[in-house]
Motif scaffolding. Sequence first.
Motif, short mmCIF file in Angstrom:
data_model
loop_
_atom_site.label_atom_id
_atom_site.label_comp_id
_atom_site.label_asym_id
_atom_site.label_seq_id
_atom_site.Cartn_x
_atom_site.Cartn_y
_atom_site.Cartn_z
N SER A 74 0.84 -1.20 0.00
CA SER A 74 0.00 0.00 0.00
C SER A 74 0.87 1.25 0.00
O SER A 74 1.95 1.28 0.61
CB SER A 74 -0.90 0.02 1.23
OG SER A 74 -1.67 1.22 1.27
N ASP A 87 -1.09 4.27 0.34
CA ASP A 87 -2.24 5.14 0.50
C ASP A 87 -1.92 6.32 1.41
O ASP A 87 -0.84 6.41 2.01
CB ASP A 87 -3.46 4.36 0.99
CG ASP A 87 -3.26 3.75 2.37
OD1 ASP A 87 -2.25 4.06 3.04
OD2 ASP A 87 -4.12 2.94 2.78
N THR A 126 -1.01 5.53 5.14
CA THR A 126 0.33 4.97 5.28
C THR A 126 1.39 6.06 5.21
O THR A 126 2.32 6.11 6.01
CB THR A 126 0.57 3.91 4.19
OG1 THR A 126 -0.40 2.87 4.33
CG2 THR A 126 1.97 3.33 4.31
N GLY A 148 3.08 0.73 -4.49
CA GLY A 148 1.93 0.25 -3.73
C GLY A 148 0.64 0.84 -4.24
O GLY A 148 0.63 1.78 -5.05
#
Length: 254
Positions: free
Chosen positions: A136, A138, A141, A204
Motif C-alpha cells: 500500500s 495510500d 500509510t 503500492g
Amino acid sequence: MDVPPGLAGPPGDEVQVPAVVTWLAAGAALRPVWHNMLGGLTYEIPGRCYVKWAPPGVDLAPEAERLAWAAPFVTVPTLLEHGADSDGSWLVTAPLPGRNAVENRWLAEPERAVEAVGAGLRALHDALPVAECPFSWDVATRRARIQNPDPHRFGLTLDEALRILDDPPEADRLVVCHGDACVPNTLLDDDGRCCGHVDLGSLGVADRWADLAAATWSTIWNYGPGHEHRLLDAYGVAPDPERQFFYRLLWDLT
C-alpha cells in the motif's frame, strides 16, 4: 507555489564509495550514477550490474520485495542479490536497456521525453494488478511518515497542512503506483519510448494522482516549466488541480 530545488543527481567526486560497493566491484571499474537526498548512492559496474546502496536507517529490502513482485508484469531491473550490514543496505540488479529520461539526449528533447514518461506511467498503471498487490501507498500509510514538517512553499502553516492531509480527496482511480514517478526513474529507448522503470521502493496501491502529481511536478525540476499538460495528455487524463495540490503537499511533507 515554489518547487523544490534539484533533489538528486550524479554523485560528485567528493562522495566516498561505500566499502561494500568496492567489494562487490571486485576490482572492476565503477561508474557513479546517482546520489539521492537520503544519502543513497547508485553505481554501475559496466557490463555487469548496478549496485544501489543506502545508509543506515534506509532499508532497501522493501524495494527488493517490490521488484520481485512487479517483474512479471512490467519491465523493471532483475534483482540479483541484496543484503545489509551495520554500514547500510544494498541491491544488485541486472542492467536494463535504455537511457535515463534526464540524460543529456533527453534534456535536449524534453517534449518527446515528457510524452514518453506520461505514456510509460499509464502503461505501468494499466499493467500492474491492483487486486494482487500486497503493498500500500495510500494516504494513511504516508501520512504516518511525515519527515519534513515545513510546508512553507505551499504558503501553509504545519497545522493547516496537517488539516488538509486529514481530509484527502476521494480517489479518482486506484492503481498500483510507482511510488517515485519523477522523470529520472523512467528509462527511454533511442526512439523515445518508455522501456523500463527503476527505483520502486515505495510501490503500492494508491490513487493514480499520487504518482501523477509527483511526475508532473518533476517535469518542472528537470525540464523547466511548460510540460505538465503534455505529460497528462500522454497519460490520457485531464488536469485535476485539487488532487494535484493535495498529493504534492503529501509528497513534500513525507
